[in-house]
Design a protein around this motif. Sequence first.
Motif, short mmCIF file in Angstrom:
data_model
loop_
_atom_site.label_atom_id
_atom_site.label_comp_id
_atom_site.label_asym_id
_atom_site.label_seq_id
_atom_site.Cartn_x
_atom_site.Cartn_y
_atom_site.Cartn_z
N ILE A 45 -9.69 13.65 -0.36
CA ILE A 45 -8.65 14.16 0.59
C ILE A 45 -8.57 13.18 1.64
O ILE A 45 -7.58 12.68 2.31
CB ILE A 45 -9.01 15.55 1.13
N GLU A 46 -9.60 12.80 2.23
CA GLU A 46 -9.70 12.01 3.56
C GLU A 46 -9.07 10.58 3.36
O GLU A 46 -8.57 9.81 4.13
CB GLU A 46 -11.28 11.92 3.78
N GLN A 47 -9.29 9.96 2.10
CA GLN A 47 -8.65 8.63 1.64
C GLN A 47 -7.37 8.85 1.17
O GLN A 47 -6.55 7.82 1.66
CB GLN A 47 -9.80 8.07 0.54
N ARG A 48 -6.90 9.60 0.50
CA ARG A 48 -5.64 9.76 -0.20
C ARG A 48 -4.74 10.59 0.77
O ARG A 48 -3.41 10.41 0.57
CB ARG A 48 -5.67 10.42 -1.55
N TYR A 49 -5.20 11.45 1.47
CA TYR A 49 -4.12 12.25 2.32
C TYR A 49 -4.52 12.17 3.73
O TYR A 49 -4.36 13.35 4.40
CB TYR A 49 -4.27 13.64 1.74
N ASN A 85 -3.49 13.79 9.57
CA ASN A 85 -3.25 13.14 10.78
C ASN A 85 -2.02 14.01 11.41
O ASN A 85 -1.82 13.70 12.59
CB ASN A 85 -2.86 11.59 10.71
N ILE A 86 -1.55 14.92 10.91
CA ILE A 86 -0.40 15.75 11.32
C ILE A 86 -0.93 16.92 11.98
O ILE A 86 -1.63 17.52 11.88
CB ILE A 86 0.79 15.91 10.20
N ASP A 87 -0.35 17.04 13.26
CA ASP A 87 -0.56 18.21 14.12
C ASP A 87 0.37 19.35 13.74
O ASP A 87 1.48 19.32 14.41
CB ASP A 87 -0.44 17.82 15.75
N PHE A 88 -0.05 20.04 12.76
CA PHE A 88 0.60 21.37 12.49
C PHE A 88 0.58 22.43 13.41
O PHE A 88 1.68 23.28 13.35
CB PHE A 88 0.12 21.79 11.02
N SER A 89 0.08 22.32 14.39
CA SER A 89 0.07 23.29 15.56
C SER A 89 1.02 22.75 16.50
O SER A 89 1.56 23.82 17.47
CB SER A 89 -1.19 23.42 16.34
N LYS A 90 1.68 21.69 16.50
CA LYS A 90 2.67 21.27 17.33
C LYS A 90 3.82 21.83 17.22
O LYS A 90 4.33 22.45 16.11
CB LYS A 90 2.73 19.66 17.19
N PRO A 128 0.92 -1.19 0.13
CA PRO A 128 -0.15 0.10 0.03
C PRO A 128 0.92 1.15 -0.08
O PRO A 128 2.07 1.34 0.37
CB PRO A 128 -0.83 -0.32 1.39
N ALA A 129 0.40 2.58 -0.46
CA ALA A 129 0.86 3.63 -0.46
C ALA A 129 1.44 4.06 0.96
O ALA A 129 2.39 4.70 0.96
CB ALA A 129 0.25 4.62 -1.35
N SER A 130 0.41 3.84 1.84
CA SER A 130 0.78 4.22 3.16
C SER A 130 2.14 3.72 3.67
O SER A 130 2.60 4.30 4.64
CB SER A 130 -0.34 3.79 4.15
#
Length: 572
Positions: A402-406, A411-416, A20-22
Amino acid sequence: MRLASIKASLRGPSALPLRPASQVMDLERLGAMHQSRLSFMRTLLRRIMLERWQIDTPRFELCDQGYGTVIYEINTHQGLFSFVIFSDYLSAEERNDRVIASKWDLTMALVEGRVEEPYLEFLRQNVPLQEAGRVDSRVFVLSRANRSARNFDYVVDQLAQGKQPDVNRIVKVGYLYRTTAVYGSGKLGMADWDKVSSRYPDFARPFAAEMFACLMLRSFSLLQVEHIARQRNPEQFTAMHPDIKRYFGIGNSTGLGMAPYLINHPMLINRWVEMRELALGLVRSLGHINDEVRRRFEQLLARCARHMEETHTEDEWQTENNQRVIKDIAVLREQAGELLTDWNHLLAWSEQHCSLQGQELLVSVMLELYPQLVDGLEEYYCAEEFLDLDPLMPLQQLKEVIEQRYDWALNIDFSKQGARDIFWYRSEEKMEPRLGQCELDSGREKQMALGVGYAVYKCYGQLCQYIKEHPEHTTARFMVARPKLRGIVRRIQSMNRCVYGDIQANLLARDILPMHLLRCKLSFFGVSKFDPRSRLWVRNTMFQGAPLLEDIGKSYNDDWFMPLAPTQGGND
């Protein structure tokens, strides 16, 4: 086998088992890849050897010290090309591998057709200047290289004394020259990719011309050391043993300049990865395992272990990786030795017990065992790099894509803290990619658009808000309302047609390791002996173990995967 029929096997009850791509597009795994049968150097050499290209030197004008001009002429089945080399004196103080250098030991150009005197003079006025010069569309590739301070003079001295170079010394630095840049695809006035790919089928695969230039540099390096040694001491001079010659490759220094390519050419990178994964799927499904395959598998694993042992680096991180791979090979040999009957089982076992580099090395070895299944896929490495906007796509569908491919980006917390500390930009002096720190460096407003994950994350947030107000709208209406999102929406829709797609990583994170990007692309090139000099650039070796120009026309079995040092006893 046609690509359409191979891709058809991705569907249906008997579909090929593709990872899988993941898993595959994870940045750390991409950075753990190794050379393979599908690497560009291997595919180029297969073409040269099987088609028996004729390569001669109609012009050889070197002084006793090796300075002057050499022209190679390359006759292929489909054209005539020239490789022009200018060798100039360079003091030790002027020798610099960094991109800011302005002088080099060698400068080179791969050129269409035969080079006559007027055109040679034009090249002589511009090629040694590199970025400061200007060439025309007859030129495919422009490059430069510096001598190895540890090897070049030593090898000349040995040959002049009638001796062979010490193999144990060559193991530590397996080249005589190190190239610091190889330019193509329209830079500095050269022929662009459209011209090369449409008019010159010999070089119509990605980076074929650039790899060929490095191969010719390797050939010249061997020719030059023998020439200098012969002139220095003609009575005692001895030619280098062919096995030692083959073990010499070309050094390469690669920095951040290579990294953006993987992000800016997503369709092409998807194709490269897809072909490698299709090859693996074919081996897993059709690769029959018999006693000969088991014997060959054991031989290749033993070769890989010794190759890793012969890889020298001062970098602690890379040293630890190499040692871990050696241990991985040992447990793989033990596991396979019990009874190797199924590739799927061994691959799954490796994912539980081996490092990422060990797992990906197993993939390369599996591909090496089945040339009849793998080699044809090299014909499909090209891809149309066109990102198309679908204005009629309903916004609910775009949201699902977007929800399926990205999902990895969402799931990245960009506010971290540290999630957006880095920005990529091009230096004003050399137009080379650089990394800036948001807190310390100015110029963030000129950053390169490499933060795909963050761009998708922001787009998704605005899309969800827009859908609340206009759930029935299409992408076209959304683009009118949010025109700045046009680029990322085009990318999202286009990559949804791909099997693999974007690299799954936050390239803006403080702890990003660009080395993974560099190694990924270099593995497709086919390099070996990775030696990181920092987290931003790496030295490596190209064409080590490859056949020589004088081997063209002889029987060719394409067996220089993970090359090994020749035995010292073979040097006599």
